[in-house]
Design an enzyme around this catalytic site. Sequence first.
Site, PDB file in Angstrom:
ATOM      1  N   GLU A  37       0.837  -1.210   0.000  1.00 14.88           N
ATOM      2  CA  GLU A  37       0.000   0.000   0.000  1.00 14.88           C
ATOM      3  C   GLU A  37       0.869   1.256   0.000  1.00 14.88           C
ATOM      4  OE1 GLU A  37      -3.281  -0.193  -1.105  1.00 14.88           O
ATOM      5  OE2 GLU A  37      -3.368  -1.702   0.475  1.00 14.88           O
ATOM      6  N   THR A  39       2.887   2.032  -2.125  1.00 12.95           N
ATOM      7  CA  THR A  39       4.187   1.725  -2.724  1.00 12.95           C
ATOM      8  C   THR A  39       4.196   2.056  -4.215  1.00 12.95           C
ATOM      9  OG1 THR A  39       3.351  -0.527  -2.892  1.00 12.95           O
ATOM     10  CG2 THR A  39       4.931  -0.084  -1.125  1.00 12.95           C
ATOM     11  N   ASP A  40       2.996   2.172  -4.817  1.00 10.03           N
ATOM     12  CA  ASP A  40       2.938   2.350  -6.284  1.00 10.03           C
ATOM     13  C   ASP A  40       3.615   3.634  -6.752  1.00 10.03           C
ATOM     14  OD1 ASP A  40       0.885   3.869  -5.133  1.00 10.03           O
ATOM     15  OD2 ASP A  40      -0.590   3.416  -6.705  1.00 10.03           O
ATOM     16  N   GLY A 128     -13.492   1.059  -2.474  1.00 11.93           N
ATOM     17  CA  GLY A 128     -12.064   0.794  -2.599  1.00 11.93           C
ATOM     18  C   GLY A 128     -11.766  -0.441  -3.429  1.00 11.93           C
ATOM     19  N   ASP A 176      -4.575  -0.633 -10.364  1.00 11.94           N
ATOM     20  CA  ASP A 176      -5.950  -1.115 -10.489  1.00 11.94           C
ATOM     21  C   ASP A 176      -6.218  -1.709 -11.868  1.00 11.94           C
ATOM     22  OD1 ASP A 176      -6.025  -0.014  -8.029  1.00 11.94           O
ATOM     23  OD2 ASP A 176      -7.298   1.681  -8.553  1.00 11.94           O
TER      24      ASP A 176
HETATM   25  P1  ADP Z   1     -13.991   3.112  -6.681  1.00 11.76           P
HETATM   26  O1  ADP Z   1     -13.340   3.060  -8.021  1.00 11.76           O
HETATM   27  O2  ADP Z   1     -13.037   2.861  -5.568  1.00 11.76           O
HETATM   28  O3  ADP Z   1     -15.192   2.233  -6.576  1.00 11.76           O
HETATM   29  P2  ADP Z   1     -14.480   5.783  -7.556  1.00 11.76           P
HETATM   30  O4  ADP Z   1     -14.990   6.995  -6.848  1.00 11.76           O
HETATM   31  O5  ADP Z   1     -13.188   5.864  -8.260  1.00 11.76           O
HETATM   32  O6  ADP Z   1     -14.496   4.607  -6.473  1.00 11.76           O
HETATM   33  O7  ADP Z   1     -15.548   5.306  -8.612  1.00 11.76           O
HETATM   34  C1  ADP Z   1     -16.909   5.238  -8.278  1.00 11.76           C
HETATM   35  C2  ADP Z   1     -17.707   5.830  -9.422  1.00 11.76           C
HETATM   36  O8  ADP Z   1     -17.800   4.858 -10.477  1.00 11.76           O
HETATM   37  C3  ADP Z   1     -19.133   6.163  -9.057  1.00 11.76           C
HETATM   38  O9  ADP Z   1     -19.237   7.444  -8.513  1.00 11.76           O
HETATM   39  C4  ADP Z   1     -19.818   6.075 -10.423  1.00 11.76           C
HETATM   40  O10 ADP Z   1     -19.584   7.246 -11.172  1.00 11.76           O
HETATM   41  C5  ADP Z   1     -19.061   4.968 -11.106  1.00 11.76           C
HETATM   42  N1  ADP Z   1     -19.777   3.678 -10.994  1.00 11.76           N
HETATM   43  C6  ADP Z   1     -19.431   2.592 -10.288  1.00 11.76           C
HETATM   44  N2  ADP Z   1     -20.311   1.586 -10.475  1.00 11.76           N
HETATM   45  C7  ADP Z   1     -21.246   2.047 -11.351  1.00 11.76           C
HETATM   46  C8  ADP Z   1     -22.432   1.505 -11.972  1.00 11.76           C
HETATM   47  N3  ADP Z   1     -22.842   0.259 -11.733  1.00 11.76           N
HETATM   48  N4  ADP Z   1     -23.119   2.300 -12.814  1.00 11.76           N
HETATM   49  C9  ADP Z   1     -22.721   3.557 -13.074  1.00 11.76           C
HETATM   50  N5  ADP Z   1     -21.640   4.113 -12.533  1.00 11.76           N
HETATM   51  C10 ADP Z   1     -20.892   3.385 -11.684  1.00 11.76           C
END
Ligand code: ADP
Length: 386
Positions: A37, A39-40, A128, A176
């Site tokens: 964590e 470390t990237d 996350g 990721d």
């Molecule tokens: P993480 O990538 O850690 O889950 P992020 O904030 O980077 O958190 O990404 C979450 C965003 O991805 C949400 O706010 C939304 O815009 C999008 N998202 C995730 N799942 C869906 C889904 N099933 N439909 C539409 N948008 C999605």
Amino acid sequence: MTTTTDTSVLAARFQETFDAAPDGVWQAPGRVNLIGEHTDYNEGFVLPFAIDKTAKVALRVRDDSAVRMLSTFGGHGLVETDLEGLEPGSGEGWSRYPLGVAWALKERGIDVPGFDLLLDSDVPSGAGLSSSHAIECAVISALNDLTGAGFAAEDLVLATQRAENVFVGAPTGIMDQSASLRGAKGHAVFLDCRDQHVELVPFDAEASGLVLLVIDTKVSHSHADGGYASRRASCELGAEILGVKALRDVGIEVLEEASGLLDETTLRRVRHVVTENDRVLQTVELLSSNGPASIGALLDASHVSMRDDFEISCAELDLAVDTSRANGAIGARMTGGGFGGSAIALTPVGQEQQVRDAVVRSFAEAGFTTPDIFTVTPAAGALRLA
Ligand code: ADP
Ligand code: MG
């Protein structure tokens, strides 16, 4: 939130929505970082794995530059836009992820046509687990196939990073999308963030009688962004004082010497990164030689280092980790950037229910939001389903 739709159902919904059959269906998984964590960005090592929760997209290319997108996730309507004049910062909400990878491919000289897209994801959003990269990796895989661009996974990783960094404006690394695009069933992805070298490491928890529990604390503390920036700055300062390009170049044997050169806080930040890199290497070795049951102590040590040296844990994450350990998990740590998000607990199958119950009880007693607890298994990376 969780929807597991099979391929033919998704294709049928696409047909209903857009009045035509999709050209294909692709999926890409979210990821969990097993260890490594912060470390990237220090050009070090990480060990994530692709999980059995995925974003699926049905997609059909158009003969104009229009884009129409719909997610099965509640509350999102049809998004209608156009690739013509697409620029970083354009688009809103989730549409930025498909648009971002289309933009990144265009930037690489690929003639990307407009498209109709139906998204269905069961990767929990904002926990996350990189639901955003799951979307990006599914869409870029589809466009890579349908435009005949034929980029290798390594190139798609970098294009996806451009999409996130420049188009969406999130300063993320390559972990990721490397896990999502390059993961494999029963394996973790050992990634060298300096040169993007990947090795698949056997990680079949199930075969060892273990489950990996994810405990989503559902909290996201407001100082997360500032905390991330200040940790990055500390690492850069440490590298500069120690005269190296990145903390990746500091060996564990140099730490003692370094202690005379760094202020107390910077020393602790540096110590986390240096020891965490070493723990990733040890985990890779142990997984290959002795299997998943042998890595518990390294997961524990990683958590202590993040809690005490890097100071990115929080009360909810510490409680999730401590309660899991006290109830039979053989190792546990927070995972992800910190200040909230999820913890993981490697748990013998027979102890799973006890850990779940104890964590829920302890959160209730502490007055915390009820956590979401679920298992993940190392699964395949992005692929075409139909
Ligand atoms: P993480 O990538 O850690 O889950 P992020 O904030 O980077 O958190 O990404 C979450 C965003 O991805 C949400 O706010 C939304 O815009 C999008 N998202 C995730 N799942 C869906 C889904 N099933 N439909 C539409 N948008 C999605
Ligand atoms: Mg994300």
